[in-house]
Design a protein around this motif. Structure first.
Motif, mmCIF file in Angstrom:
data_model
loop_
_atom_site.group_PDB
_atom_site.id
_atom_site.type_symbol
_atom_site.label_atom_id
_atom_site.label_comp_id
_atom_site.label_asym_id
_atom_site.label_seq_id
_atom_site.Cartn_x
_atom_site.Cartn_y
_atom_site.Cartn_z
ATOM 1 N N PHE A 65 -5.164 -0.437 -1.072
ATOM 2 C CA PHE A 65 -3.938 -0.417 -1.858
ATOM 3 C C PHE A 65 -3.354 0.977 -1.973
ATOM 4 C CE2 PHE A 65 -4.829 -4.691 -2.839
ATOM 5 C CZ PHE A 65 -3.658 -5.248 -3.306
ATOM 6 N N SER A 66 -4.217 1.982 -2.004
ATOM 7 C CA SER A 66 -3.689 3.348 -2.048
ATOM 8 C C SER A 66 -4.714 4.322 -1.502
ATOM 9 C CB SER A 66 -3.271 3.751 -3.463
ATOM 10 O OG SER A 66 -4.387 3.880 -4.300
ATOM 11 N N THR A 67 -4.166 5.357 -0.893
ATOM 12 C CA THR A 67 -4.973 6.476 -0.407
ATOM 13 C C THR A 67 -4.269 7.751 -0.854
ATOM 14 O OG1 THR A 67 -5.598 5.195 1.548
ATOM 15 C CG2 THR A 67 -5.997 7.574 1.622
ATOM 16 N N VAL A 68 -5.010 8.575 -1.571
ATOM 17 C CA VAL A 68 -4.486 9.845 -2.070
ATOM 18 C C VAL A 68 -5.431 10.921 -1.564
ATOM 19 C CG1 VAL A 68 -3.957 11.192 -4.142
ATOM 20 C CG2 VAL A 68 -3.612 8.701 -4.144
ATOM 21 N N TRP A 69 -4.868 12.007 -0.989
ATOM 22 C CA TRP A 69 -5.761 13.027 -0.461
ATOM 23 C C TRP A 69 -5.246 14.428 -0.692
ATOM 24 C CZ3 TRP A 69 -2.523 10.191 2.567
ATOM 25 C CH2 TRP A 69 -1.718 10.884 3.470
ATOM 26 N N ASP A 70 -6.201 15.342 -0.632
ATOM 27 C CA ASP A 70 -5.914 16.764 -0.745
ATOM 28 C C ASP A 70 -6.880 17.476 0.190
ATOM 29 O OD1 ASP A 70 -4.789 19.152 -1.559
ATOM 30 O OD2 ASP A 70 -5.347 18.934 -3.665
ATOM 31 N N VAL B 91 4.853 10.909 -0.951
ATOM 32 C CA VAL B 91 4.416 9.521 -1.061
ATOM 33 C C VAL B 91 5.022 8.699 0.071
ATOM 34 C CG1 VAL B 91 4.348 7.487 -2.549
ATOM 35 C CG2 VAL B 91 4.250 9.774 -3.564
ATOM 36 N N PHE B 92 4.190 7.837 0.644
ATOM 37 C CA PHE B 92 4.588 7.025 1.795
ATOM 38 C C PHE B 92 4.213 5.567 1.585
ATOM 39 C CE2 PHE B 92 3.006 11.154 3.288
ATOM 40 C CZ PHE B 92 4.090 11.628 4.007
ATOM 41 N N VAL C 186 3.384 2.257 4.227
ATOM 42 C CA VAL C 186 2.644 2.265 5.490
ATOM 43 C C VAL C 186 3.535 2.738 6.647
ATOM 44 C CG1 VAL C 186 1.403 0.842 7.176
ATOM 45 C CG2 VAL C 186 1.006 0.510 4.724
ATOM 46 N N GLU C 187 4.728 2.207 6.747
ATOM 47 C CA GLU C 187 5.597 2.547 7.880
ATOM 48 C C GLU C 187 6.078 3.991 7.823
ATOM 49 O OE1 GLU C 187 5.798 0.658 10.569
ATOM 50 O OE2 GLU C 187 4.522 -0.767 9.495
ATOM 51 N N SER C 188 6.385 4.500 6.638
ATOM 52 C CA SER C 188 6.851 5.884 6.569
ATOM 53 C C SER C 188 5.699 6.856 6.819
ATOM 54 C CB SER C 188 7.571 6.180 5.246
ATOM 55 O OG SER C 188 6.715 6.031 4.142
ATOM 56 N N TYR C 189 4.463 6.478 6.475
ATOM 57 C CA TYR C 189 3.304 7.318 6.816
ATOM 58 C C TYR C 189 3.165 7.417 8.335
ATOM 59 C CZ TYR C 189 -1.431 8.760 7.793
ATOM 60 O OH TYR C 189 -2.524 9.408 8.326
ATOM 61 N N ILE C 190 3.227 6.281 9.011
ATOM 62 C CA ILE C 190 3.104 6.271 10.473
ATOM 63 C C ILE C 190 4.192 7.143 11.093
ATOM 64 C CG2 ILE C 190 3.303 4.811 12.523
ATOM 65 C CD1 ILE C 190 1.962 2.553 10.796
ATOM 66 N N ALA D 250 0.831 -1.215 0.000
ATOM 67 C CA ALA D 250 0.000 0.000 0.000
ATOM 68 C C ALA D 250 0.862 1.261 0.000
ATOM 69 C CB ALA D 250 -0.934 0.001 1.197
ATOM 70 N N ARG D 251 0.298 2.299 -0.618
ATOM 71 C CA ARG D 251 0.935 3.617 -0.655
ATOM 72 C C ARG D 251 -0.079 4.680 -0.293
ATOM 73 N NH1 ARG D 251 4.606 0.827 -0.501
ATOM 74 N NH2 ARG D 251 6.392 0.654 -1.874
ATOM 75 N N SER D 252 0.432 5.755 0.275
ATOM 76 C CA SER D 252 -0.368 6.944 0.560
ATOM 77 C C SER D 252 0.313 8.130 -0.099
ATOM 78 C CB SER D 252 -0.443 7.201 2.073
ATOM 79 O OG SER D 252 -1.124 6.158 2.723
#
Length: 156
Positions: A140-145, A68-69, A71-75, A51-53
């Motif tokens: 699998f992915s979450t993209v936000w603005d 872009v992250f 899972v671990e780098s997002y946390i 998964a990517r964010s």
């Protein structure tokens, strides 16, 4: 199949059985009072191993860039913010589009210092892509603005 699937609370498995439940679970994982630990193990369980964010970042000059992250780098990125700030992301509207085993969710949200607070920190939209495999949904992915001048909700 990932190892942690065999060892999880039953509620986590229920989170993955339908699209509204998995989206709700993500919001629950990232929401809480300042300094409160988030349920990162549950968050990891909801996300596919690949998964990517992607967060849209607005620079001081108004230009934007993608951060872009995995899972671990997002946390790691959000933990310092959550340690200092109360943050509750509350879904306000959801649109699901599904074809077979894949789905796309547009999820509008408000961020507040408490779920029922009249204080609005920000609002925005998440674009969430999911796939159903091994008897469950995976993110699998979450993209936000975030909403800002010049960026309006024209999804609905």
């Amino acid at each position: 199949m990932r190892k942690e699937i065999a060892m999880h609370p039953e509620g986590w498995w229920q989170d993955t059985q339908d699209i509204p439940s998995i989206v709700r679970a993500v919001y629950e994982c990232i929401s809480g009072p300042a300094g409160a630990p988030r349920d990162w193990d549950r968050f990891r369980f909801l996300q596919h191993a690949q998964a990517r964010s992607l967060r849209t970042v607005v620079e001081e000059d108004g230009s934007t860039r993608a951060m872009v992250f995995d899972v671990e780098s997002y946390i790691a990125n959000v933990e310092p913010f959550f340690a200092q700030n109360a943050f509750f992301e509350v879904e306000t509207e959801q649109r699901v589009q599904r074809f077979g085993q894949v789905a796309h969710v547009w999820s509008r949200y408000d961020a507040r210092p408490a779920p029922d607070s009249p204080v609005l920190l920000k609002r925005g939209a998440n674009s969430i892509q999911l796939c159903h495999e091994h008897g469950r949904w995976w993110i699998f992915s979450t993209v936000w603005d975030n909403e800002r001048e010049g960026v309006i909700f024209d999804l609905w």
